[in-house]
Write a protein that holds these residues in place. Structure first.
Motif, mmCIF file in Angstrom:
data_model
loop_
_atom_site.group_PDB
_atom_site.id
_atom_site.type_symbol
_atom_site.label_atom_id
_atom_site.label_comp_id
_atom_site.label_asym_id
_atom_site.label_seq_id
_atom_site.Cartn_x
_atom_site.Cartn_y
_atom_site.Cartn_z
ATOM 1 N N ASP A 13 9.641 -12.595 -3.588
ATOM 2 C CA ASP A 13 10.899 -12.542 -4.333
ATOM 3 C C ASP A 13 12.096 -12.761 -3.409
ATOM 4 O O ASP A 13 11.991 -12.582 -2.189
ATOM 5 N N ASN A 15 15.329 -12.081 -1.300
ATOM 6 C CA ASN A 15 15.881 -10.922 -0.596
ATOM 7 C C ASN A 15 14.847 -10.007 0.071
ATOM 8 O O ASN A 15 15.225 -8.996 0.659
ATOM 9 N N GLY A 17 13.055 -10.774 2.621
ATOM 10 C CA GLY A 17 13.139 -10.964 4.081
ATOM 11 C C GLY A 17 12.209 -12.024 4.653
ATOM 12 O O GLY A 17 11.882 -11.985 5.832
ATOM 13 N N THR A 19 12.791 -15.310 5.245
ATOM 14 C CA THR A 19 13.497 -16.105 6.268
ATOM 15 C C THR A 19 13.720 -15.259 7.521
ATOM 16 O O THR A 19 13.529 -15.738 8.647
ATOM 17 N N SER A 35 20.528 -17.063 1.314
ATOM 18 C CA SER A 35 19.386 -17.219 0.420
ATOM 19 C C SER A 35 18.872 -18.667 0.505
ATOM 20 O O SER A 35 19.644 -19.623 0.425
ATOM 21 N N THR A 56 9.870 -20.373 1.796
ATOM 22 C CA THR A 56 10.201 -20.840 0.448
ATOM 23 C C THR A 56 11.340 -19.995 -0.132
ATOM 24 O O THR A 56 11.647 -18.915 0.380
ATOM 25 N N ALA A 57 11.903 -20.483 -1.205
ATOM 26 C CA ALA A 57 12.998 -19.766 -1.867
ATOM 27 C C ALA A 57 12.418 -18.793 -2.891
ATOM 28 O O ALA A 57 11.560 -19.161 -3.689
ATOM 29 N N GLY A 58 12.875 -17.551 -2.860
ATOM 30 C CA GLY A 58 12.396 -16.573 -3.837
ATOM 31 C C GLY A 58 13.129 -16.649 -5.168
ATOM 32 O O GLY A 58 12.669 -16.103 -6.169
ATOM 33 N N ASN A 113 7.984 -5.640 3.932
ATOM 34 C CA ASN A 113 9.034 -5.752 4.959
ATOM 35 C C ASN A 113 10.120 -4.676 4.751
ATOM 36 O O ASN A 113 10.110 -3.961 3.754
ATOM 37 N N LEU A 117 14.259 0.639 6.977
ATOM 38 C CA LEU A 117 15.172 1.341 6.061
ATOM 39 C C LEU A 117 14.600 2.672 5.606
ATOM 40 O O LEU A 117 15.319 3.520 5.086
ATOM 41 N N ASP A 132 19.605 1.949 7.232
ATOM 42 C CA ASP A 132 20.839 1.321 6.759
ATOM 43 C C ASP A 132 21.312 2.088 5.543
ATOM 44 O O ASP A 132 20.682 2.018 4.499
ATOM 45 N N SER A 180 9.197 -4.931 10.015
ATOM 46 C CA SER A 180 10.660 -4.954 9.951
ATOM 47 C C SER A 180 11.140 -6.177 10.720
ATOM 48 O O SER A 180 10.939 -6.264 11.935
ATOM 49 N N ALA A 181 11.746 -7.086 10.010
ATOM 50 C CA ALA A 181 12.340 -8.245 10.686
ATOM 51 C C ALA A 181 13.530 -7.783 11.521
ATOM 52 O O ALA A 181 13.866 -8.400 12.526
HETATM 53 N N1 LIG Z 1 17.171 -3.587 7.147
HETATM 54 C C1 LIG Z 1 16.511 -4.724 7.034
HETATM 55 N N2 LIG Z 1 17.088 -5.766 6.404
HETATM 56 C C2 LIG Z 1 16.379 -6.928 6.325
HETATM 57 C C3 LIG Z 1 15.079 -7.066 6.867
HETATM 58 N N3 LIG Z 1 14.643 -8.333 6.607
HETATM 59 C C4 LIG Z 1 15.643 -8.931 5.964
HETATM 60 N N4 LIG Z 1 16.698 -8.110 5.790
HETATM 61 C C5 LIG Z 1 17.970 -8.420 5.112
HETATM 62 O O1 LIG Z 1 17.680 -8.712 3.749
HETATM 63 C C6 LIG Z 1 18.495 -9.780 3.266
HETATM 64 C C7 LIG Z 1 17.619 -10.924 2.753
HETATM 65 O O2 LIG Z 1 16.860 -11.476 3.823
HETATM 66 P P1 LIG Z 1 16.276 -12.963 3.765
HETATM 67 O O3 LIG Z 1 15.416 -13.120 4.952
HETATM 68 O O4 LIG Z 1 17.362 -13.943 3.570
HETATM 69 O O5 LIG Z 1 15.397 -12.872 2.430
HETATM 70 P P2 LIG Z 1 14.518 -14.008 1.761
HETATM 71 O O6 LIG Z 1 13.243 -13.389 1.321
HETATM 72 O O7 LIG Z 1 14.399 -15.176 2.672
HETATM 73 O O8 LIG Z 1 15.353 -14.383 0.462
HETATM 74 P P3 LIG Z 1 15.380 -15.804 -0.360
HETATM 75 O O9 LIG Z 1 15.599 -16.894 0.652
HETATM 76 O O10 LIG Z 1 16.509 -15.681 -1.322
HETATM 77 O O11 LIG Z 1 14.070 -15.924 -1.063
HETATM 78 C C8 LIG Z 1 19.373 -10.201 4.454
HETATM 79 O O12 LIG Z 1 20.612 -9.519 4.322
HETATM 80 C C9 LIG Z 1 18.622 -9.684 5.664
HETATM 81 O O13 LIG Z 1 19.472 -9.391 6.757
HETATM 82 C C10 LIG Z 1 14.492 -5.919 7.523
HETATM 83 O O14 LIG Z 1 13.361 -5.920 8.013
HETATM 84 N N5 LIG Z 1 15.255 -4.789 7.562
#
Ligand SMILES: Nc1nc2c(ncn2[C@@H]2O[C@H](COP(=O)(O)OP(=O)(O)OP(=O)(O)O)[C@@H](O)[C@H]2O)c(=O)[nH]1
Ligand SMILES: [Mg+2]
Length: 231
Positions: A13, A15, A17, A19, A35, A56-58, A113, A117, A132, A180-181
């Motif tokens: 989905d 958001n 994480g 990417t 995104s 991929t895009a969620g 992921n 938090l 956070d 955790s990214a």
């Molecule tokens: N605290 C925290 N925030 C994270 C983590 N991974 C990603 N985020 C945050 O979550 C948000 C979305 O991260 P993305 O990596 O863009 O998510 P995505 O799954 O690629 O989303 P889409 O491209 O829309 O499908 C960003 O604000 C990131 O900084 C993590 O491990 N911990």
């Protein structure tokens, strides 16, 4: 550029994480992301193999592209956010079906992921990855909504959906990760476990692929025809 030997796809989905996980692994950093639109890929050399990893895009509007990205995939990394139970349900409802186009012996990893938090004590998890405030989940301390056991139960559902026998595939304990990214926790472990497991899949895909070259020595002689000037 050499053609990639195998393909890994990240699905999940928006958001959750995806990417950020890829950037943490490939670029060793946690930058601000936007995104994803459509999809993008990285190339990773692993041993003597070239592996493409597709992000991929969620977002719902790009959903139709997912099965295209999965075509022939040797592994799919299904990603959810541990603080957002719905994101695990979405994997089952919206994303699993997209993997129908993947390789018949495609591997599956399930990744929760954003564990930083919901770490119990601030500072746990290292590298300054505290909590956070004000993030999803709403709880004051520890907003974790999905446990590793839930991810393992989902892994077993994947096997059922794919009609795979548990004995023939890696165990759920090996293929379910919490990452955790942001702090980097388990990110190398995730990708490198998947790379190692994907190599035999690549070798099998190669063995089954039609040969790219013609072996003249073993080719049968051309049939003689009666037509032509010398007949
Ligand atoms: N605290 C925290 N925030 C994270 C983590 N991974 C990603 N985020 C945050 O979550 C948000 C979305 O991260 P993305 O990596 O863009 O998510 P995505 O799954 O690629 O989303 P889409 O491209 O829309 O499908 C960003 O604000 C990131 O900084 C993590 O491990 N911990
Ligand atoms: Mg993205």
């Amino acid at each position: 550029m050499r053609k990639p030997d195998g393909k890994i796809v990240l699905l999940g989905d928006m958001n959750v994480g995806k990417t950020s996980l890829l950037q943490r692994y490939m670029e060793r950093r946690f930058p601000d992301t936007v995104s994803t639109v459509g999809g993008a890929f990285y190339l990773k050399q692993w041993r003597s193999y070239n592996i493409s990893i597709w992000d991929t895009a969620g977002r719902e509007q790009f959903h139709g592209l997912g099965s295209m990205y999965c075509r022939g995939a040797a592994a799919v990394i299904l990603t959810y956010d541990v603080n957002h139970a719905q994101s695990l349900l979405e994997l089952e409802n919206r994303f699993l079906g997209l993997t129908d186009t993947a390789s018949a012996d495609c591997l599956f990893a399930v990744v929760g992921n954003k564990v930083d938090l919901s770490e119990e004590a601030p500072g746990e998890g290292g590298q300054g990855g505290g909590r956070d405030p004000g993030q999803v989940g709403g709880g004051s301390g520890g907003s974790k909504q999905v446990q590793l056991e839930d991810a393992m139960a989902f892994y077993k559902k994947i096997l059922k959906y794919k009609m795979l026998d548990e004995k023939d595939v890696p165990a759920a304990e090996q293929m379910c990760f919490e990452t955790s990214a942001k702090t980097g926790k388990n990110v190398d472990l995730l990708f490198e476990t998947v790379f190692d497991m994907v190599v035999p899949v690549i070798l099998r895909q190669r063995a089954q692929a039609p040969p790219q070259t013609v072996d003249i020595a073993s080719a049968p002689p051309p049939a003689r025809t009666r037509s032509g000037c010398c007949s």
